[in-house]
Design a protein around this motif. Structure first.
Motif, PDB file in Angstrom:
ATOM      1  N   THR A 140      25.834  34.509  21.521  1.00  7.82           N
ATOM      2  CA  THR A 140      26.585  35.256  22.541  1.00  7.82           C
ATOM      3  C   THR A 140      25.619  35.881  23.540  1.00  7.82           C
ATOM      4  O   THR A 140      24.599  36.441  23.163  1.00  7.82           O
ATOM      5  CB  THR A 140      27.438  36.362  21.892  1.00  7.82           C
ATOM      6  OG1 THR A 140      28.406  35.752  21.040  1.00  7.82           O
ATOM      7  CG2 THR A 140      28.139  37.226  22.923  1.00  7.82           C
ATOM      8  N   LEU A 174      25.693  38.564  26.833  1.00 14.75           N
ATOM      9  CA  LEU A 174      26.458  39.517  27.645  1.00 14.75           C
ATOM     10  C   LEU A 174      25.610  39.929  28.838  1.00 14.75           C
ATOM     11  O   LEU A 174      24.514  40.453  28.669  1.00 14.75           O
ATOM     12  CB  LEU A 174      26.827  40.751  26.828  1.00 14.75           C
ATOM     13  CG  LEU A 174      27.628  40.523  25.545  1.00 14.75           C
ATOM     14  CD1 LEU A 174      27.880  41.847  24.842  1.00 14.75           C
ATOM     15  CD2 LEU A 174      28.927  39.803  25.832  1.00 14.75           C
ATOM     16  N   ASN A 175      26.117  39.699  30.044  1.00 13.35           N
ATOM     17  CA  ASN A 175      25.433  40.090  31.270  1.00 13.35           C
ATOM     18  C   ASN A 175      26.250  41.195  31.913  1.00 13.35           C
ATOM     19  O   ASN A 175      27.363  40.966  32.375  1.00 13.35           O
ATOM     20  CB  ASN A 175      25.314  38.891  32.212  1.00 13.35           C
ATOM     21  CG  ASN A 175      24.576  39.222  33.490  1.00 13.35           C
ATOM     22  OD1 ASN A 175      24.691  40.318  34.025  1.00 13.35           O
ATOM     23  ND2 ASN A 175      23.822  38.272  33.982  1.00 13.35           N
ATOM     24  N   LEU A 187      30.317  45.859  32.472  1.00 17.10           N
ATOM     25  CA  LEU A 187      31.023  45.212  31.375  1.00 17.10           C
ATOM     26  C   LEU A 187      31.479  46.255  30.370  1.00 17.10           C
ATOM     27  O   LEU A 187      30.662  47.022  29.862  1.00 17.10           O
ATOM     28  CB  LEU A 187      30.110  44.180  30.693  1.00 17.10           C
ATOM     29  CG  LEU A 187      30.652  43.477  29.450  1.00 17.10           C
ATOM     30  CD1 LEU A 187      31.941  42.728  29.751  1.00 17.10           C
ATOM     31  CD2 LEU A 187      29.598  42.538  28.884  1.00 17.10           C
ATOM     32  N   ILE A 215      33.682  46.560  26.823  1.00 14.73           N
ATOM     33  CA  ILE A 215      34.303  45.860  25.702  1.00 14.73           C
ATOM     34  C   ILE A 215      34.944  46.915  24.813  1.00 14.73           C
ATOM     35  O   ILE A 215      34.285  47.857  24.391  1.00 14.73           O
ATOM     36  CB  ILE A 215      33.254  45.045  24.918  1.00 14.73           C
ATOM     37  CG1 ILE A 215      32.669  43.955  25.816  1.00 14.73           C
ATOM     38  CG2 ILE A 215      33.866  44.453  23.664  1.00 14.73           C
ATOM     39  CD1 ILE A 215      31.521  43.191  25.199  1.00 14.73           C
ATOM     40  N   THR A 265      33.467  37.844  19.152  1.00 18.45           N
ATOM     41  CA  THR A 265      33.276  36.608  19.913  1.00 18.45           C
ATOM     42  C   THR A 265      33.123  35.440  18.951  1.00 18.45           C
ATOM     43  O   THR A 265      32.759  35.617  17.791  1.00 18.45           O
ATOM     44  CB  THR A 265      32.004  36.643  20.788  1.00 18.45           C
ATOM     45  OG1 THR A 265      30.848  36.661  19.952  1.00 18.45           O
ATOM     46  CG2 THR A 265      31.997  37.823  21.715  1.00 18.45           C
ATOM     47  N   VAL A 313      29.447  32.303  23.228  1.00 18.03           N
ATOM     48  CA  VAL A 313      30.248  32.891  24.302  1.00 18.03           C
ATOM     49  C   VAL A 313      29.305  33.532  25.317  1.00 18.03           C
ATOM     50  O   VAL A 313      28.336  34.198  24.957  1.00 18.03           O
ATOM     51  CB  VAL A 313      31.231  33.950  23.745  1.00 18.03           C
ATOM     52  CG1 VAL A 313      31.865  34.770  24.856  1.00 18.03           C
ATOM     53  CG2 VAL A 313      32.287  33.278  22.894  1.00 18.03           C
ATOM     54  N   VAL A 329      29.462  36.001  28.754  1.00 22.71           N
ATOM     55  CA  VAL A 329      30.267  36.853  29.631  1.00 22.71           C
ATOM     56  C   VAL A 329      29.385  37.247  30.809  1.00 22.71           C
ATOM     57  O   VAL A 329      28.368  37.928  30.643  1.00 22.71           O
ATOM     58  CB  VAL A 329      30.779  38.123  28.903  1.00 22.71           C
ATOM     59  CG1 VAL A 329      31.619  38.971  29.850  1.00 22.71           C
ATOM     60  CG2 VAL A 329      31.573  37.747  27.664  1.00 22.71           C
ATOM     61  N   THR A 361      29.027  38.898  34.778  1.00 19.98           N
ATOM     62  CA  THR A 361      29.633  39.828  35.734  1.00 19.98           C
ATOM     63  C   THR A 361      28.999  39.670  37.114  1.00 19.98           C
ATOM     64  O   THR A 361      29.168  40.519  37.973  1.00 19.98           O
ATOM     65  CB  THR A 361      29.470  41.277  35.249  1.00 19.98           C
ATOM     66  OG1 THR A 361      28.079  41.576  35.157  1.00 19.98           O
ATOM     67  CG2 THR A 361      30.141  41.484  33.908  1.00 19.98           C
ATOM     68  N   VAL A 400      33.907  43.424  34.511  1.00 22.68           N
ATOM     69  CA  VAL A 400      34.733  42.734  33.523  1.00 22.68           C
ATOM     70  C   VAL A 400      35.095  43.745  32.437  1.00 22.68           C
ATOM     71  O   VAL A 400      34.227  44.482  31.967  1.00 22.68           O
ATOM     72  CB  VAL A 400      33.975  41.533  32.895  1.00 22.68           C
ATOM     73  CG1 VAL A 400      34.756  40.937  31.741  1.00 22.68           C
ATOM     74  CG2 VAL A 400      33.669  40.481  33.952  1.00 22.68           C
ATOM     75  N   GLU A 401      36.368  43.766  32.060  1.00 26.39           N
ATOM     76  CA  GLU A 401      36.820  44.627  30.980  1.00 26.39           C
ATOM     77  C   GLU A 401      37.564  43.775  29.955  1.00 26.39           C
ATOM     78  O   GLU A 401      38.476  43.032  30.313  1.00 26.39           O
ATOM     79  CB  GLU A 401      37.726  45.733  31.512  1.00 26.39           C
ATOM     80  CG  GLU A 401      38.044  46.782  30.473  1.00 26.39           C
ATOM     81  CD  GLU A 401      38.680  48.026  31.059  1.00 26.39           C
ATOM     82  OE1 GLU A 401      39.278  48.786  30.283  1.00 26.39           O
ATOM     83  OE2 GLU A 401      38.590  48.251  32.284  1.00 26.39           O
ATOM     84  N   ILE A 402      37.147  43.873  28.689  1.00 22.81           N
ATOM     85  CA  ILE A 402      37.755  43.092  27.611  1.00 22.81           C
ATOM     86  C   ILE A 402      38.316  44.066  26.578  1.00 22.81           C
ATOM     87  O   ILE A 402      37.579  44.902  26.058  1.00 22.81           O
ATOM     88  CB  ILE A 402      36.717  42.177  26.949  1.00 22.81           C
ATOM     89  CG1 ILE A 402      36.098  41.238  27.973  1.00 22.81           C
ATOM     90  CG2 ILE A 402      37.343  41.400  25.797  1.00 22.81           C
ATOM     91  CD1 ILE A 402      34.905  40.457  27.472  1.00 22.81           C
TER      92      ILE A 402
END
Length: 160
Positions: free
Chosen positions: A111, A113-114, A119, A121, A127, A131, A133, A135, A157-159
């Motif tokens: 995984t 995450l950028n 971002l 979460i 995940t 994956v 993600v 931004t 980005v909001e998850i």
């Protein structure tokens, strides 16, 4: 010939970084790095350096022990990190200063995450493997120009 540099485009949406140069000018790496320092600041560029080292050293470690070490080193750099974060081998953080992770989250193998554009979460997020993600994205509408000449844009980005 002159050299190009990156600058904020005041006509573009927030967070757009645009190359400010005329056709035929040389785009030097030195000017690129100088522009990064001007645009992002010393603190963020230094965090990227630490992230690179930590990602290289800690990413391959197994879940047992490795997850704890990844959390130990990245927690101070994350904007927010909840309780119970579990990270598998291959997990990488980019622009961690802009990443918020809720409680009881699990990031699977590979995984990435950028968080450059922001971002968030929420709690109980998991995940699957590999994956990514993002931004931030490059403009690439003009196939006759290099991507670096067309600029970038950021979007939060909001998850969960």
């Amino acid at each position: 010939m002159g050299t190009g540099n990156l600058a904020m485009d005041h006509c573009a949406p927030k967070g757009v970084m645009k190359v400010d140069r005329k056709a035929g000018q040389v785009f030097s790496l030195r000017h690129y790095w100088q522009s990064l320092f001007r645009y992002f600041g010393l603190r963020k560029v230094l965090i990227w350096g630490l992230e690179s080292v930590f990602n290289m050293m800690l990413s391959p470690l197994p879940i047992l022990g490795g997850s704890w070490l990844r959390k130990l080193f990245f927690k101070p750099m994350l904007k927010k990190s909840g309780k119970g974060l579990l990270t598998a081998p291959g997990v990488k953080f980019l622009h961690s200063y802009n990443i918020e992770i809720g409680n009881r989250c699990s990031l699977s193998y590979g995984t990435m995450l950028n968080g450059r554009g922001g971002l968030k979460i929420g709690d109980d997020f998991t995940t699957g493997p590999d994956v990514i993600v993002l931004t931030v994205e490059h403009f690439y509408q003009d196939c006759n120009r290099k991507i670096l000449e067309q600029g970038e844009y950021e979007s939060p980005v909001e998850i969960g």
